[in-house]
Design a protein around this motif. Sequence first.
Motif: not given
Length: 431
Positions: A198, A202, A207, A227
């Motif tokens: 993660k 995000g 992401g 990301f």
Amino acid sequence: MTVPTVCVSNAVDTLRDFAVRADGVDELLSECWAQQDQALFWGPLPKMIITYEPIADLAWQREFLELDGVVNLSPAGRTGSLFADALADPELMAAVVAYAGPERRIRLVPHTTTAGLWRFAEALRTGHGIEVELPESTPRQDLRDRFDTKTGLRDLATDLGMTDGPCRVPGGVHCAGSEEIPAAVRKMLATGKPCIVKADRGEASIGLLIFRPGDDDIDERLAASPFYGEDPVVVEEFIEGDIAFPSVEYMVPEHGAPHLCYTTDMLFEGETHLRGNVTARELRGEWWYEPLTEGGRRLAEEMQRRGYRGHFGIDAIARDGIVHMHDLNARRTGSTHVHEFGDQLIGPGYLATHAVGNYDFYGLPAGLELGEVLRLLGQLVASPRHADRGVVPTELTDLHTGRLSCMFFAPSLAELHDLIVKARAALGPGL
């Protein structure tokens, strides 16, 4: 005298700041812009709503739902920061100043408290002599921004001892940068558990990457994502199996105790695509209700002690007697408007008589117009002002893209789910 309310529906500002690192950011965010329309149900009437673009079919919504006194303005430019765009539009600023009235004061309610809000409020104060009340915004911008991250939630929960017990964060680690992620993923997979990667900032399922034991493309998939750069990343256990997706929202005032706003059951399509939310009195009987609301209260009190004020929501996954908190949204959330739809249009205490929810339908024909939607839904469409159950088309600003969001209300949770099924069938096969 009532202070005029100005809602600034900057629902996509922080998401765009994060998502801009990807190619095709406009396409990536195309389904998000219409969240601006949710401000129709925020707070009291009358009110001024500032949105990225004019709310589509506003005249019909005002008349159908009897939303008297809604004024909608949009800035001439669109840079991705709604407050900055508003400041750059002299006509819009003049309208806000006029709306403040003879008392020269407004109550400003944003979707998200951003640095742009403070510049906007200061410009009104110093340039126009308008005092701005901010009941939902902490002056500690750094604090809000920290709480609104994946590591922020995990650190807060750790400080409160919520890495164990009936309401906790999933097992996992922080990675300072992208070079640490592959080893963290492999270490968790070696325990036999799936994991989710993660990005710290995000939002809206952007992401995220999920890995399971046996995956042999870890490095390739991580490298392909735009990301994971120098920002922190969380790698934690991915909770799956016989699960539920509850959420809770609290309001943290400057003074007085934080109060529980509502809980929801989040409605997902697949593993990470949120399609709707429902809130109902029946949720109070779910096994997860008490640990989730108690865990949310503990977080709310600590956030208030540190200087936070405003709304925040916790998204969770409930399994085997444990509520796993996986996201903290330090702002109004994707379900705040569901609660306020019930509160404003049915009445305070609406949960004693009604279940309320929203659901997003995708895959409708491009170019669809409201008249055709009303024809398809037929007698399912009703206003809570005059009926005890019904469907209300909302977030109509991107209807032309083939996405339709609807609000639902019914006397019980079972009847609300039945309405969603009927609406899906009425809109056509394949939805």
